[in-house]
Design a protein around this motif. Structure first.
Motif, mmCIF file in Angstrom:
data_model
loop_
_atom_site.group_PDB
_atom_site.id
_atom_site.type_symbol
_atom_site.label_atom_id
_atom_site.label_comp_id
_atom_site.label_asym_id
_atom_site.label_seq_id
_atom_site.Cartn_x
_atom_site.Cartn_y
_atom_site.Cartn_z
ATOM 1 N N PRO A 17 0.814 -1.227 0.000
ATOM 2 C CA PRO A 17 0.000 0.000 0.000
ATOM 3 C C PRO A 17 0.847 1.276 0.000
ATOM 4 O O PRO A 17 1.914 1.323 0.613
ATOM 5 C CB PRO A 17 -0.824 -0.114 1.285
ATOM 6 C CG PRO A 17 -0.250 -1.223 2.073
ATOM 7 C CD PRO A 17 0.666 -2.014 1.207
ATOM 8 N N THR A 18 0.345 2.289 -0.700
ATOM 9 C CA THR A 18 0.969 3.613 -0.729
ATOM 10 C C THR A 18 -0.091 4.640 -0.362
ATOM 11 O O THR A 18 -1.262 4.318 -0.217
ATOM 12 C CB THR A 18 1.526 3.957 -2.125
ATOM 13 O OG1 THR A 18 0.440 4.124 -3.029
ATOM 14 C CG2 THR A 18 2.466 2.890 -2.644
ATOM 15 N N SER A 19 0.322 5.883 -0.267
ATOM 16 C CA SER A 19 -0.607 6.978 0.027
ATOM 17 C C SER A 19 -1.510 7.287 -1.157
ATOM 18 O O SER A 19 -2.490 7.991 -1.014
ATOM 19 C CB SER A 19 0.179 8.229 0.379
ATOM 20 O OG SER A 19 0.913 8.668 -0.767
ATOM 21 N N GLY A 20 -1.160 6.784 -2.316
ATOM 22 C CA GLY A 20 -1.888 7.151 -3.527
ATOM 23 C C GLY A 20 -1.199 8.289 -4.270
ATOM 24 O O GLY A 20 -1.499 8.546 -5.423
ATOM 25 N N GLY A 41 4.618 15.792 1.694
ATOM 26 C CA GLY A 41 5.241 15.080 2.798
ATOM 27 C C GLY A 41 4.899 13.603 2.775
ATOM 28 O O GLY A 41 5.725 12.758 3.132
ATOM 29 N N GLN A 42 3.691 13.263 2.344
ATOM 30 C CA GLN A 42 3.308 11.856 2.265
ATOM 31 C C GLN A 42 4.161 11.119 1.232
ATOM 32 O O GLN A 42 4.488 9.954 1.410
ATOM 33 C CB GLN A 42 1.822 11.719 1.920
ATOM 34 C CG GLN A 42 1.320 10.306 2.058
ATOM 35 C CD GLN A 42 1.526 9.741 3.454
ATOM 36 O OE1 GLN A 42 1.155 10.360 4.436
ATOM 37 N NE2 GLN A 42 2.124 8.576 3.548
ATOM 38 N N MET A 43 4.536 11.798 0.163
ATOM 39 C CA MET A 43 5.431 11.188 -0.825
ATOM 40 C C MET A 43 6.779 10.875 -0.192
ATOM 41 O O MET A 43 7.379 9.834 -0.484
ATOM 42 C CB MET A 43 5.607 12.102 -2.041
ATOM 43 C CG MET A 43 4.396 12.225 -2.908
ATOM 44 S SD MET A 43 4.693 13.514 -4.133
ATOM 45 C CE MET A 43 3.674 12.962 -5.464
ATOM 46 N N VAL A 44 7.254 11.749 0.677
ATOM 47 C CA VAL A 44 8.518 11.507 1.376
ATOM 48 C C VAL A 44 8.417 10.208 2.167
ATOM 49 O O VAL A 44 9.317 9.362 2.113
ATOM 50 C CB VAL A 44 8.878 12.684 2.310
ATOM 51 C CG1 VAL A 44 10.060 12.334 3.197
ATOM 52 C CG2 VAL A 44 9.155 13.940 1.518
ATOM 53 N N LYS A 68 9.745 4.413 2.654
ATOM 54 C CA LYS A 68 9.331 3.018 2.808
ATOM 55 C C LYS A 68 9.890 2.156 1.682
ATOM 56 O O LYS A 68 10.391 1.060 1.924
ATOM 57 C CB LYS A 68 7.794 2.933 2.817
ATOM 58 C CG LYS A 68 7.277 1.501 2.869
ATOM 59 C CD LYS A 68 5.788 1.380 3.149
ATOM 60 C CE LYS A 68 4.901 1.977 2.130
ATOM 61 N NZ LYS A 68 3.472 1.709 2.355
ATOM 62 N N PHE A 69 9.822 2.648 0.440
ATOM 63 C CA PHE A 69 10.164 1.820 -0.710
ATOM 64 C C PHE A 69 11.653 1.797 -1.053
ATOM 65 O O PHE A 69 12.193 0.739 -1.365
ATOM 66 C CB PHE A 69 9.373 2.254 -1.950
ATOM 67 C CG PHE A 69 7.968 1.767 -1.934
ATOM 68 C CD1 PHE A 69 7.677 0.458 -2.277
ATOM 69 C CD2 PHE A 69 6.929 2.603 -1.565
ATOM 70 C CE1 PHE A 69 6.378 -0.019 -2.261
ATOM 71 C CE2 PHE A 69 5.630 2.139 -1.540
ATOM 72 C CZ PHE A 69 5.346 0.834 -1.889
ATOM 73 N N PHE A 70 12.324 2.924 -1.032
ATOM 74 C CA PHE A 70 13.697 2.947 -1.520
ATOM 75 C C PHE A 70 14.666 2.110 -0.685
ATOM 76 O O PHE A 70 15.571 1.499 -1.253
ATOM 77 C CB PHE A 70 14.172 4.377 -1.752
ATOM 78 C CG PHE A 70 13.729 4.896 -3.096
ATOM 79 C CD1 PHE A 70 14.552 4.804 -4.203
ATOM 80 C CD2 PHE A 70 12.463 5.424 -3.272
ATOM 81 C CE1 PHE A 70 14.137 5.234 -5.448
ATOM 82 C CE2 PHE A 70 12.024 5.855 -4.504
ATOM 83 C CZ PHE A 70 12.868 5.761 -5.601
ATOM 84 N N PRO A 71 14.513 2.001 0.638
ATOM 85 C CA PRO A 71 15.370 1.043 1.362
ATOM 86 C C PRO A 71 15.121 -0.404 0.911
ATOM 87 O O PRO A 71 16.054 -1.201 0.859
ATOM 88 C CB PRO A 71 14.986 1.249 2.828
ATOM 89 C CG PRO A 71 14.501 2.652 2.880
ATOM 90 C CD PRO A 71 13.791 2.874 1.577
ATOM 91 N N MET A 72 13.867 -0.728 0.575
ATOM 92 C CA MET A 72 13.575 -2.072 0.067
ATOM 93 C C MET A 72 14.276 -2.296 -1.267
ATOM 94 O O MET A 72 14.900 -3.335 -1.490
ATOM 95 C CB MET A 72 12.064 -2.276 -0.110
ATOM 96 C CG MET A 72 11.286 -2.430 1.148
ATOM 97 S SD MET A 72 9.594 -2.892 0.741
ATOM 98 C CE MET A 72 8.678 -1.601 1.521
#
Length: 108
Positions: free
Chosen positions: A18-21, A54-57, A62-66
């Motif tokens: 899930p993402t913020s959209g 800020g939600q994009m941050v 969440k994703f880039f460390p993965m």
């Protein structure tokens, strides 16, 4: 204070996380049932010229460390939905947050 990140669990498919959209994560080819070597990250606010929030941050955090530790991922394509890649920060929303963490400050 030393920042100690939580262990990273890799998903079977990034399209199901899930993402913020405000951003959309997809594989190339789109709809692949599992992680592919090419991941497409799309800024998904075309009505606001993909202005950064800020939600994009938080989604990127969440994703880039993965992506960084996932050996299946070789390439990340960053793009924007619509005609404009990114208009910059969304000044209408701003970046204020009640959630401060030691990792947000370089000098702790």
């Amino acid at each position: 204070m030393i920042f100690d990140p939580a262990p990273i669990e890799l998903p079977a498919s990034y399209e199901t996380v899930p993402t913020s959209g405000h951003i959309k994560i997809s594989h190339h080819p789109a709809g692949a049932p599992s992680v592919t070597p090419v991941i497409v990250v799309t800024l998904n606010r075309p009505a606001n010229n993909n202005a950064f929030t800020g939600q994009m941050v938080y989604d990127f955090e969440k994703f880039f460390p993965m992506f960084d530790v996932d050996e299946r991922v070789k390439v990340i394509v960053l793009t924007g939905a619509g005609k404009i890649f990114c208009a910059g920060a969304d000044l209408d929303i701003g970046f204020s947050s009640n959630r401060e963490r030691p990792a947000d400050h370089r000098d702790g």
